[in-house]
Design an enzyme around this catalytic site. Structure first.
Site, PDB file in Angstrom:
ATOM      1  N   ALA A  14      -2.782  19.431 -18.482  1.00  0.00           N
ATOM      2  CA  ALA A  14      -3.084  19.493 -17.045  1.00  0.00           C
ATOM      3  C   ALA A  14      -1.808  19.519 -16.208  1.00  0.00           C
ATOM      4  CB  ALA A  14      -3.966  18.310 -16.641  1.00  0.00           C
ATOM      5  N   VAL A  15      -0.842  18.661 -16.538  1.00  0.00           N
ATOM      6  CA  VAL A  15       0.411  18.617 -15.773  1.00  0.00           C
ATOM      7  C   VAL A  15       1.317  19.763 -16.177  1.00  0.00           C
ATOM      8  CG1 VAL A  15       2.492  17.263 -15.294  1.00  0.00           C
ATOM      9  CG2 VAL A  15       0.262  16.127 -15.380  1.00  0.00           C
ATOM     10  N   SER A  41      -1.983  23.397 -30.655  1.00  0.00           N
ATOM     11  CA  SER A  41      -1.899  24.319 -29.514  1.00  0.00           C
ATOM     12  C   SER A  41      -0.971  25.494 -29.783  1.00  0.00           C
ATOM     13  CB  SER A  41      -1.418  23.571 -28.264  1.00  0.00           C
ATOM     14  OG  SER A  41      -2.354  22.596 -27.868  1.00  0.00           O
ATOM     15  N   CYS A 133       2.090   8.475 -10.964  1.00  0.00           N
ATOM     16  CA  CYS A 133       1.571   9.295  -9.859  1.00  0.00           C
ATOM     17  C   CYS A 133       1.255   8.471  -8.618  1.00  0.00           C
ATOM     18  CB  CYS A 133       0.340  10.071 -10.319  1.00  0.00           C
ATOM     19  SG  CYS A 133      -0.853   9.090 -11.246  1.00  0.00           S
ATOM     20  N   GLN A 160      -8.258   6.650  -7.525  1.00  0.00           N
ATOM     21  CA  GLN A 160      -7.566   7.633  -8.342  1.00  0.00           C
ATOM     22  C   GLN A 160      -8.512   8.608  -9.032  1.00  0.00           C
ATOM     23  OE1 GLN A 160      -4.265   4.279  -9.371  1.00  0.00           O
ATOM     24  NE2 GLN A 160      -4.181   6.067 -10.694  1.00  0.00           N
ATOM     25  N   SER A 163      -8.418  13.379 -13.002  1.00  0.00           N
ATOM     26  CA  SER A 163      -7.347  14.177 -13.608  1.00  0.00           C
ATOM     27  C   SER A 163      -6.152  13.329 -14.011  1.00  0.00           C
ATOM     28  CB  SER A 163      -6.897  15.288 -12.660  1.00  0.00           C
ATOM     29  OG  SER A 163      -6.580  14.768 -11.389  1.00  0.00           O
ATOM     30  N   LYS A 219       2.536  -1.178 -13.206  1.00  0.00           N
ATOM     31  CA  LYS A 219       3.471  -0.058 -13.092  1.00  0.00           C
ATOM     32  C   LYS A 219       3.874   0.110 -11.630  1.00  0.00           C
ATOM     33  CE  LYS A 219       1.678   2.865 -16.866  1.00  0.00           C
ATOM     34  NZ  LYS A 219       0.869   4.075 -17.135  1.00  0.00           N
ATOM     35  N   ARG A 240     -10.655   3.897 -10.432  1.00  0.00           N
ATOM     36  CA  ARG A 240     -10.961   5.296 -10.782  1.00  0.00           C
ATOM     37  C   ARG A 240     -12.213   5.718 -10.033  1.00  0.00           C
ATOM     38  NH1 ARG A 240      -7.178   8.245 -12.936  1.00  0.00           N
ATOM     39  NH2 ARG A 240      -6.932   6.947 -14.797  1.00  0.00           N
ATOM     40  N   HIS A 247      -5.181  11.600  -5.544  1.00  0.00           N
ATOM     41  CA  HIS A 247      -5.256  10.138  -5.463  1.00  0.00           C
ATOM     42  C   HIS A 247      -5.177   9.716  -3.993  1.00  0.00           C
ATOM     43  CE1 HIS A 247      -5.034  10.058  -9.679  1.00  0.00           C
ATOM     44  NE2 HIS A 247      -3.838   9.525  -9.883  1.00  0.00           N
TER      45      HIS A 247
END
Length: 343
Positions: A14-15, A41, A133, A160, A163, A219, A240, A247
């Protein structure tokens, strides 16, 4: 301008996908792009500047093989722990999007709008860490206010998006919503989260610590102090919510001096990559829907506390895949190039 060989580790995540988009959007000086990912992958393709590039399996030799100069990592902490040293050994600067190196005292933790000078410390280990993030968007708003008024304490509740937990978590929300409309929600699986996320909010992100806070919440506490070079008393409740991207944060800031909301808004308006969306009478305020796909952090609902003139409340929203991850990493790389070429 010199052009660089750039590797993106986790290129189809995703990132990683956002990193490729942003590198193209900003016309990053790339001579060669090397997409890397796990063995499962390898052989898949990603698109970059109209070209289909084949993903290679990440190995210990990947970076030396391609003479990689800048390595953007976003494939999980264990991958960074194992392979980042090989990238450094091959002569690359590593910009790591995982939590693995963030609190290492020899690794700078950088948000370019807040502490760009710390990038100069990269040579200690060859690594620059990208913060969490939810931390990134918050400190972008906190820094100019701290400079103006001096922050004593921050209390934040986050909302949040799924994703933040990866592609499978986004799929889980979509699948559960489809199950709801098919009257089969009771049969829908939840693997990414401890509970059903559709039509629900979950006041847990990551594991709980002995102090009652989650790892995600701690964090934010620890990273904020490291980035801002100041021990800020901070408490977070990370939640979440059933949103795909973006977010949101309800932030309460206590200052050393009295603060006027209108003047604080002016301070934020002058801050880099901050957009003020604050006209509540006309229903204008930051929302994930409006922030998705954008590279700015949106701030609104800026107001004084009813009881204490030292306290300010605001609502802060950003696209977590871009501002909270890929955009910040690319901005670090851009600033690193600027500093290296100025030597």
């Amino acid at each position: 301008m010199k052009k660089y060989t750039v590797a993106v580790v986790g290129a189809n995540g995703a990132v990683g996908e956002e990193m490729l988009e942003i590198l193209e959007e900003v016309d990053f000086p790339i001579s060669k792009l090397v997409p890397l990912a796990s063995a499962r992958s390898a052989g898949k393709t990603v698109e970059f500047k109209g070209e289909e590039l084949t993903i290679e399996e990440l190995t210990e030799e990947s970076f030396a093989k391609h003479n990689v100069e800048i390595a953007l990592f976003s494939a999980g902490g264990s991958v960074s722990a194992k392979f980042a040293p090989f990238a450094v050994e091959a002569g690359a600067v590593v910009i790591d999007n995982t939590s693995h190196f963030r609190m290492d005292e020899d690794v700078p933790l950088v948000v370019p709008e807040v502490n760009p000078e710390d990038i100069a410390l990269w040579e200690k280990k060859g690594i620059i860490a990208n913060p969490n993030c939810s931390t990134i968007q918050m400190v972008q708003a906190l820094k100019p206010l701290d400079t103006a008024y001096g922050i004593k304490r921050v209390d934040v509740a986050t909302y949040q998006a799924t994703s933040g937990a990866g592609k499978s978590a986004m799929d889980e929300l979509v699948n559960q919503m489809q199950a709801f409309f098919a009257f089969k929600l009771d049969d829908a699986e939840h693997k990414a989260f401890a509970h059903q996320i559709a039509l629900n909010v979950i006041p847990q992100i990551d594991k709980f610590m002995d102090n009652g806070f989650t790892k995600e919440e701690m964090k934010m506490v620890n990273e904020t102090s490291k980035i801002m070079h100041k021990n800020i008393a901070l408490a977070a409740t990370c939640v979440r919510v059933p949103v795909l991207r973006g977010h949101s944060e309800a932030v309460t800031v206590t200052f050393e001096q009295e603060v006027d909301a209108a003047k604080a808004k002016e301070v934020l308006q002058g801050a880099p990559n901050i957009v003020i969306e604050d006209d509540p009478q006309n229903a204008i305020y930051p929302m994930p829907f409006l922030a998705t796909g954008k590279d700015e952090t949106f701030v609104g609902r800026i107001r004084n506390d009813v009881f204490d003139k030292h306290i300010l409340h605001m609502f802060v929203v950003a696209d977590n895949l871009r501002v909270g991850a890929a955009t910040n990493a690319v901005r670090i790389a851009q600033k690193w190039i600027e500093m290296e070429e100025a030597k």
